[in-house]
Each structure stands twice: as C-alpha cells, then as structure tokens.
Design a protein around this motif. Sequence first.
Motif, PDB file in Angstrom:
ATOM      1  N   ASP A  43       6.412  -8.033  17.704  1.00  0.00           N
ATOM      2  CA  ASP A  43       6.577  -6.592  17.895  1.00  0.00           C
ATOM      3  C   ASP A  43       7.596  -6.032  16.898  1.00  0.00           C
ATOM      4  N   SER A  44       8.688  -6.756  16.697  1.00  0.00           N
ATOM      5  CA  SER A  44       9.714  -6.316  15.744  1.00  0.00           C
ATOM      6  C   SER A  44       9.165  -6.302  14.323  1.00  0.00           C
ATOM      7  N   GLN A  45       8.393  -7.328  13.968  1.00  0.00           N
ATOM      8  CA  GLN A  45       7.807  -7.392  12.628  1.00  0.00           C
ATOM      9  C   GLN A  45       6.822  -6.247  12.411  1.00  0.00           C
ATOM     10  N   LYS A  46       6.036  -5.933  13.437  1.00  0.00           N
ATOM     11  CA  LYS A  46       5.075  -4.832  13.318  1.00  0.00           C
ATOM     12  C   LYS A  46       5.809  -3.501  13.188  1.00  0.00           C
ATOM     13  N   ALA A  47       6.877  -3.320  13.956  1.00  0.00           N
ATOM     14  CA  ALA A  47       7.661  -2.080  13.873  1.00  0.00           C
ATOM     15  C   ALA A  47       8.247  -1.914  12.474  1.00  0.00           C
ATOM     16  N   THR A  48       8.748  -3.006  11.913  1.00  0.00           N
ATOM     17  CA  THR A  48       9.303  -2.966  10.554  1.00  0.00           C
ATOM     18  C   THR A  48       8.207  -2.616   9.549  1.00  0.00           C
ATOM     19  N   CYS A  49       7.060  -3.236   9.690  1.00  0.00           N
ATOM     20  CA  CYS A  49       5.928  -2.963   8.805  1.00  0.00           C
ATOM     21  C   CYS A  49       5.521  -1.491   8.896  1.00  0.00           C
ATOM     22  N   SER A  50       5.420  -0.971  10.100  1.00  0.00           N
ATOM     23  CA  SER A  50       5.037   0.431  10.302  1.00  0.00           C
ATOM     24  C   SER A  50       6.084   1.380   9.713  1.00  0.00           C
ATOM     25  N   PHE A  51       7.354   1.062   9.913  1.00  0.00           N
ATOM     26  CA  PHE A  51       8.428   1.884   9.361  1.00  0.00           C
ATOM     27  C   PHE A  51       8.349   1.912   7.841  1.00  0.00           C
ATOM     28  N   GLN A  52       8.143   0.736   7.233  1.00  0.00           N
ATOM     29  CA  GLN A  52       8.059   0.663   5.774  1.00  0.00           C
ATOM     30  C   GLN A  52       6.844   1.424   5.242  1.00  0.00           C
ATOM     31  N   ALA A  53       5.711   1.339   5.930  1.00  0.00           N
ATOM     32  CA  ALA A  53       4.513   2.059   5.508  1.00  0.00           C
ATOM     33  C   ALA A  53       4.744   3.569   5.578  1.00  0.00           C
ATOM     34  N   ALA A  93      -0.901  20.095 -11.017  1.00  0.00           N
ATOM     35  CA  ALA A  93      -0.067  20.793 -10.043  1.00  0.00           C
ATOM     36  C   ALA A  93      -0.842  21.210  -8.799  1.00  0.00           C
ATOM     37  N   GLY A  94      -2.147  21.129  -8.837  1.00  0.00           N
ATOM     38  CA  GLY A  94      -2.937  21.489  -7.674  1.00  0.00           C
ATOM     39  C   GLY A  94      -3.143  20.334  -6.711  1.00  0.00           C
ATOM     40  N   ASN A  95      -2.549  19.199  -6.995  1.00  0.00           N
ATOM     41  CA  ASN A  95      -2.714  18.036  -6.120  1.00  0.00           C
ATOM     42  C   ASN A  95      -2.156  18.326  -4.733  1.00  0.00           C
ATOM     43  N   TYR A  96      -2.895  17.920  -3.721  1.00  0.00           N
ATOM     44  CA  TYR A  96      -2.439  18.066  -2.346  1.00  0.00           C
ATOM     45  C   TYR A  96      -1.533  16.895  -2.016  1.00  0.00           C
ATOM     46  N   CYS A  97      -0.340  17.180  -1.580  1.00  0.00           N
ATOM     47  CA  CYS A  97       0.648  16.140  -1.332  1.00  0.00           C
ATOM     48  C   CYS A  97       0.846  15.924   0.167  1.00  0.00           C
ATOM     49  N   ALA A  98      -0.032  15.183   0.767  1.00  0.00           N
ATOM     50  CA  ALA A  98       0.086  14.892   2.196  1.00  0.00           C
ATOM     51  C   ALA A  98       0.500  13.436   2.364  1.00  0.00           C
ATOM     52  N   PRO A  99       1.343  13.181   3.345  1.00  0.00           N
ATOM     53  CA  PRO A  99       1.701  11.776   3.592  1.00  0.00           C
ATOM     54  C   PRO A  99       0.479  11.021   4.098  1.00  0.00           C
ATOM     55  N   ALA A 100       0.114   9.985   3.398  1.00  0.00           N
ATOM     56  CA  ALA A 100      -1.051   9.180   3.788  1.00  0.00           C
ATOM     57  C   ALA A 100      -0.566   7.916   4.486  1.00  0.00           C
ATOM     58  N   THR A 101       0.116   8.109   5.594  1.00  0.00           N
ATOM     59  CA  THR A 101       0.654   6.979   6.326  1.00  0.00           C
ATOM     60  C   THR A 101      -0.479   6.140   6.886  1.00  0.00           C
ATOM     61  N   SER A 102      -0.483   4.887   6.512  1.00  0.00           N
ATOM     62  CA  SER A 102      -1.485   3.983   7.055  1.00  0.00           C
ATOM     63  C   SER A 102      -0.789   2.702   7.489  1.00  0.00           C
ATOM     64  N   THR A 103      -0.791   2.496   8.782  1.00  0.00           N
ATOM     65  CA  THR A 103      -0.190   1.275   9.314  1.00  0.00           C
ATOM     66  C   THR A 103      -1.265   0.243   9.637  1.00  0.00           C
ATOM     67  N   ALA A 104      -2.497   0.499   9.172  1.00  0.00           N
ATOM     68  CA  ALA A 104      -3.593  -0.431   9.446  1.00  0.00           C
ATOM     69  C   ALA A 104      -3.315  -1.811   8.865  1.00  0.00           C
ATOM     70  N   SER A 105      -2.604  -1.857   7.744  1.00  0.00           N
ATOM     71  CA  SER A 105      -2.307  -3.144   7.126  1.00  0.00           C
ATOM     72  C   SER A 105      -1.335  -3.969   7.966  1.00  0.00           C
ATOM     73  N   CYS A 106      -0.729  -3.365   8.969  1.00  0.00           N
ATOM     74  CA  CYS A 106       0.205  -4.080   9.838  1.00  0.00           C
ATOM     75  C   CYS A 106      -0.520  -4.770  10.999  1.00  0.00           C
ATOM     76  N   SER A 107      -1.753  -4.377  11.273  1.00  0.00           N
ATOM     77  CA  SER A 107      -2.461  -4.877  12.452  1.00  0.00           C
ATOM     78  C   SER A 107      -2.869  -6.343  12.357  1.00  0.00           C
ATOM     79  N   ALA A 108      -3.433  -6.748  11.225  1.00  0.00           N
ATOM     80  CA  ALA A 108      -3.896  -8.137  11.098  1.00  0.00           C
ATOM     81  C   ALA A 108      -2.742  -9.139  11.172  1.00  0.00           C
ATOM     82  N   PRO A 109      -1.633  -8.913  10.431  1.00  0.00           N
ATOM     83  CA  PRO A 109      -0.508  -9.850  10.566  1.00  0.00           C
ATOM     84  C   PRO A 109       0.054  -9.881  11.988  1.00  0.00           C
ATOM     85  N   TYR A 110       0.039  -8.727  12.651  1.00  0.00           N
ATOM     86  CA  TYR A 110       0.538  -8.659  14.027  1.00  0.00           C
ATOM     87  C   TYR A 110      -0.353  -9.492  14.946  1.00  0.00           C
ATOM     88  N   ALA A 111      -1.654  -9.307  14.827  1.00  0.00           N
ATOM     89  CA  ALA A 111      -2.587 -10.070  15.663  1.00  0.00           C
ATOM     90  C   ALA A 111      -2.445 -11.568  15.400  1.00  0.00           C
TER      91      ALA A 111
END
Length: 133
Positions: A43-53, A93-111
């Motif tokens: 759980d701690s490792q997944k939380a760290t991974c999610s925070f970093q992502a 300059a017309g690029n849309y700058c939205a945070p693309a947070t993806s924590t999906a990469s944290c799921s497989a190591p967690y499982a």
Amino acid sequence: MVLIGLRVAVLLVAALACTACGPRYFVEPPTHEAGRICTSVCDSQKATCSFQATARAESERQSCESGNSRVISRCSGIADDKQRHNCEGGNGAGNYCAPATSTASCSAPYAQCVLSCGGTVNDVRSATGIPVY
C-alpha cells in the motif's frame, strides 16, 4: 459477393464482442496477519507511485504552460491579429495543458506485491479485489 461480406461482418462483430466478455481476474489480499502486514508495505509503495505520477503530471502541465507563455510573449509584438495568432499557433502556444495524471502504471506492481505477500487470484471480485485483467 454480398453474402461473403455479410459473413465477414458478422464474424468481425462476434470477435469484437467476445473480446469484451473474456475472463477478468482479481487479486485478493491475504487474510492472515503476516500477509496483511506485508500488504501494508505494498500500500505504501502504491501510494508513493501514485504521488510521483501525480507530481510528474503536474510538472509537465506547468512546463507546458510556461512554454505557451514564452511563445505568446515572443509573438506579442506582432500588431496584426491574424499574423500574431499564426505565430502563436505555429509555435505551439495553442497546446492544451491539462494534467494527464495516470496511476495505471502503479496497478500491476501493486497487484504483484500483494500476490507475493500471499494474495490469491480469483475470477470473482470481492470488495477488496484488485482488478488485473
């Protein structure tokens, strides 16, 4: 000829439908005390991974916004609106700058971590099951 096309279409639709109905698997956390303690490390490792992502996505968004601001500033001296907009758009300059947070990469190591702690794989999800398609 039409009959062959119809058969191909029916087979294609059936094949696509079956991809959605394949088996789904879930990792169940261990129920014994040592396993639960071990899983707390996961759980701690997944939380760290999610925070970093999330931090990485936010940094990328800020960098994008800074880049947009630099381009707008560089093009701001152009008096003609159309030319100024072309300058800005042509330089990104017309690029849309939205945070693309993806924590999906944290799921497989967690499982995998939960499995190494004594978790099990099931095809029926419980309240604590972790999807592992």
